[in-house]
Design a protein around this motif. Structure first.
Motif, mmCIF file in Angstrom:
data_model
loop_
_atom_site.group_PDB
_atom_site.id
_atom_site.type_symbol
_atom_site.label_atom_id
_atom_site.label_comp_id
_atom_site.label_asym_id
_atom_site.label_seq_id
_atom_site.Cartn_x
_atom_site.Cartn_y
_atom_site.Cartn_z
ATOM 1 N N MET A 1 0.851 -1.177 0.000
ATOM 2 C CA MET A 1 0.000 0.000 0.000
ATOM 3 C C MET A 1 0.897 1.240 0.000
ATOM 4 N N ASP A 2 0.547 2.216 -0.821
ATOM 5 C CA ASP A 2 1.381 3.409 -0.868
ATOM 6 C C ASP A 2 1.063 4.341 0.309
ATOM 7 N N ASN A 3 1.958 5.294 0.535
ATOM 8 C CA ASN A 3 1.847 6.174 1.700
ATOM 9 C C ASN A 3 0.572 7.010 1.704
ATOM 10 N N GLU A 4 0.139 7.498 0.534
ATOM 11 C CA GLU A 4 -1.076 8.317 0.479
ATOM 12 C C GLU A 4 -2.301 7.519 0.910
ATOM 13 N N LYS A 5 -2.409 6.297 0.414
ATOM 14 C CA LYS A 5 -3.533 5.435 0.802
ATOM 15 C C LYS A 5 -3.479 5.120 2.287
ATOM 16 N N ARG A 6 -2.283 4.831 2.779
ATOM 17 C CA ARG A 6 -2.108 4.498 4.195
ATOM 18 C C ARG A 6 -2.540 5.676 5.072
ATOM 19 N N GLU A 7 -2.115 6.884 4.707
ATOM 20 C CA GLU A 7 -2.489 8.094 5.458
ATOM 21 C C GLU A 7 -4.000 8.302 5.428
ATOM 22 N N GLU A 56 1.126 -6.315 8.002
ATOM 23 C CA GLU A 56 1.881 -5.339 7.221
ATOM 24 C C GLU A 56 3.021 -4.760 8.045
ATOM 25 N N GLU A 60 6.983 -5.157 7.110
ATOM 26 C CA GLU A 60 7.718 -3.949 6.709
ATOM 27 C C GLU A 60 8.739 -3.514 7.753
ATOM 28 N N CYS A 69 2.478 1.696 10.007
ATOM 29 C CA CYS A 69 1.291 1.150 9.335
ATOM 30 C C CYS A 69 0.102 2.083 9.576
ATOM 31 N N GLU A 70 -1.016 1.799 8.920
ATOM 32 C CA GLU A 70 -2.196 2.660 9.059
ATOM 33 C C GLU A 70 -2.731 2.657 10.488
#
Length: 86
Positions: A1-7, A56, A60, A69-70
């Motif tokens: 998952m990319d950082n924008e989606k995670r945020e 995740e 990671e 993580c989110e």
């Protein structure tokens, strides 16, 4: 998952009230999908490092000790949102 989606997901979890303190840990629940809801724990280990028990994070964190993580991000957003006024 990319950082924008995670945020974005982390902000949504915090906004939906899915972050709850349980002693010195935080329980982060996921939105209910098909009646199934999961929860993850976020805490500080003995060295003071923020940890999560989601898959995740566990994967990671082996590669990047600064990975968030989110669920960890959701706790951060929850704390900022609920910070008492100074």
């Amino acid at each position: 998952m990319d950082n924008e989606k995670r945020e974005a997901r982390a902000k949504a979890l915090a906004a939906m009230g899915l972050v709850n303190r349980g002693g010195d840990k935080f329980k982060v629940s996921t939105p209910s999908l098909r009646g199934k809801q999961q929860s993850y724990w976020v805490w500080r280990n003995v060295e003071g490092k923020v940890m999560c028990n989601c898959l995740e994070f566990e994967e990671e964190f082996k590669k990047d000790f600064n990975f968030r993580c989110e669920h960890i991000l959701a706790v951060r957003y929850h704390l900022v949102k609920n910070k008492p006024p100074t």
